[in-house]
Write an enzyme that holds these catalytic residues in place. Structure first.
Site, short mmCIF file in Angstrom:
data_model
loop_
_atom_site.label_atom_id
_atom_site.label_comp_id
_atom_site.label_asym_id
_atom_site.label_seq_id
_atom_site.Cartn_x
_atom_site.Cartn_y
_atom_site.Cartn_z
N GLU A 95 14.75 43.81 56.81
CA GLU A 95 15.97 43.79 56.45
C GLU A 95 17.38 44.66 57.67
O GLU A 95 18.43 44.88 57.12
CB GLU A 95 16.63 43.65 55.21
CG GLU A 95 15.55 42.54 55.11
CD GLU A 95 16.28 41.00 54.78
OE1 GLU A 95 16.51 40.81 56.17
OE2 GLU A 95 15.80 40.09 53.78
N HIS A 114 19.44 45.54 48.16
CA HIS A 114 19.12 44.44 48.07
C HIS A 114 18.33 44.41 48.12
O HIS A 114 17.24 45.15 47.58
CB HIS A 114 18.71 44.44 49.24
CG HIS A 114 17.80 42.87 50.14
ND1 HIS A 114 18.78 41.61 49.48
CD2 HIS A 114 17.04 42.46 50.17
CE1 HIS A 114 17.45 40.51 49.34
NE2 HIS A 114 17.04 41.28 50.22
N HIS A 116 16.12 41.36 44.86
CA HIS A 116 15.72 39.88 44.38
C HIS A 116 15.67 39.48 42.99
O HIS A 116 14.67 39.29 42.20
CB HIS A 116 14.01 38.51 45.30
CG HIS A 116 13.74 39.73 46.66
ND1 HIS A 116 12.86 39.13 46.99
CD2 HIS A 116 14.91 39.71 47.55
CE1 HIS A 116 13.04 39.31 48.26
NE2 HIS A 116 14.89 39.77 48.41
N TYR A 135 36.23 38.31 32.89
CA TYR A 135 36.63 39.78 33.85
C TYR A 135 35.77 40.38 34.64
O TYR A 135 36.54 41.29 36.05
CB TYR A 135 37.61 39.86 33.31
CG TYR A 135 37.21 40.74 31.66
CD1 TYR A 135 37.16 40.77 30.66
CD2 TYR A 135 37.60 42.34 32.49
CE1 TYR A 135 36.59 42.16 30.25
CE2 TYR A 135 36.55 43.27 31.36
CZ TYR A 135 36.20 43.04 30.64
OH TYR A 135 36.08 44.26 29.96
N HIS A 177 17.43 33.13 48.24
CA HIS A 177 16.87 35.32 48.99
C HIS A 177 16.73 35.86 47.46
O HIS A 177 16.41 36.52 47.09
CB HIS A 177 17.90 34.85 49.96
CG HIS A 177 16.86 36.33 50.57
ND1 HIS A 177 16.81 36.43 51.80
CD2 HIS A 177 16.56 37.48 50.39
CE1 HIS A 177 16.45 38.24 52.09
NE2 HIS A 177 16.15 38.23 51.74
N TYR A 231 42.87 51.17 34.81
CA TYR A 231 41.46 51.07 34.62
C TYR A 231 39.95 52.52 34.58
O TYR A 231 40.28 52.66 35.55
CB TYR A 231 40.62 50.01 34.25
CG TYR A 231 39.23 49.90 33.42
CD1 TYR A 231 39.26 50.20 32.53
CD2 TYR A 231 38.47 50.24 34.33
CE1 TYR A 231 37.87 49.88 32.11
CE2 TYR A 231 37.00 50.72 33.58
CZ TYR A 231 36.94 50.43 32.26
OH TYR A 231 35.45 50.32 31.24
P1 13P Z 1 10.88 45.12 53.23
O1 13P Z 1 9.54 45.02 52.61
O2 13P Z 1 10.51 44.16 54.77
O3 13P Z 1 11.64 45.42 53.46
O4 13P Z 1 11.22 42.80 52.88
C1 13P Z 1 11.07 42.88 51.77
C2 13P Z 1 12.19 41.66 51.36
O5 13P Z 1 12.88 41.37 50.31
C3 13P Z 1 13.01 41.19 52.43
O6 13P Z 1 14.06 40.38 51.93
#
Ligand code: 13P
Length: 234
Positions: A95, A114, A116, A135, A177, A231
């Site tokens: 990525e 990033h 999951h 909120y 994803h 805040y």
């Molecule tokens: P990588 O191991 O290439 O970072 O991929 C993991 C992943 O979650 C791709 O969305």
């Protein structure tokens, strides 16, 4: 998905940070923390931080397909922000392009996490935005967290869809994803990714009694204004 208006967030540009042991250690710690907090498992997701090497602007990113527990400083990969060239012993995350494209287009971001993470990803598997049901959605920069259109991982299309969904926001979902959290630095990006997961969990729980109430645009704008001004600690 609601269509965004502009790309800029009005935040100051991220600090200039040199590639070096301190940043590399912070990045490895952040990647491992995504596992410890249940935002990723084994080797899902990836983490990057904006940095410079001499005159070259780039990012440091986790290598592809290596479990975070096994990471050493030299496994992280430097990728040039302009030319996308990587240097290091390992191949960069699949990525890397999405991270580079976001950091190039959004100078206020210094890091990207990033994930999951389960609840956010469950929502993304329905192509749904996280609506203004609470909120705290405003900590992500706007009245909702958008879900970007689907594209294959690692492709220019995924970058483009993520950038559209991130307009005026620090986070988005990626359809079928996961989630992208962005911030001024690694701690900020991690906190955003965790906040999205927490809110997605609450949303899915609340939905068990039917679709939850939504705050209207005027109220979300009031909250956004409070977060920008009054805040927090002085
Ligand atoms: P990588 O191991 O290439 O970072 O991929 C993991 C992943 O979650 C791709 O969305």
């Amino acid at each position: 998905m609601n269509e965004p208006s502009t790309r800029s967030s009005g935040l100051p540009p991220a600090e200039r940070v040199e590639d070096g042991p301190t940043l590399r250690q912070q990045l490895i710690r952040t990647a491992r923390t995504t596992i410890a907090r249940g935002l990723n498992v084994n080797k899902s997701g990836n983490v990057s931080a904006r940095c410079v090497r001499g005159a070259t602007e780039g990012l440091l990113i986790t290598p592809t397909a290596i479990a975070y527990r096994e990471l050493a400083e030299q496994d992280l990969v430097f990728v040039g922000l302009q030319d996308g060239r990587s240097s290091g012993e390992r191949a960069p995350s699949s990525e890397w392009r999405m991270h580079a494209d976001i950091l190039r287009e959004r100078p206020e971001f210094g890091a990207i996490v990033h994930t999951h993470s389960p609840a956010a990803t469950a929502l993304s598997c329905h192509g749904l935005d996280l609506p203004p049901f609470h909120y705290m959605i405003a900590v992500c920069g706007g009245p909702d967290v958008r879900c970007a259109r689907y594209a294959t991982f690692g492709t220019p299309d995924l970058s483009e869809h993520a950038l559209v969904a991130l307009q005026d926001r620090k986070a988005c979902l990626l359809c079928n994803h996961g989630c992208v959290g962005c911030g001024a630095d690694l701690a900020d990006a991690l906190a955003i990714a965790q906040e999205v997961e927490h809110l997605a969990r609450i949303y899915l729980l609340a939905q068990q009694l039917g679709e939850p109430l939504r705050l209207d645009e005027a109220e979300m704008q009031r909250v956004l204004q409070k977060f920008r001004t009054s805040y927090g600690q002085r």
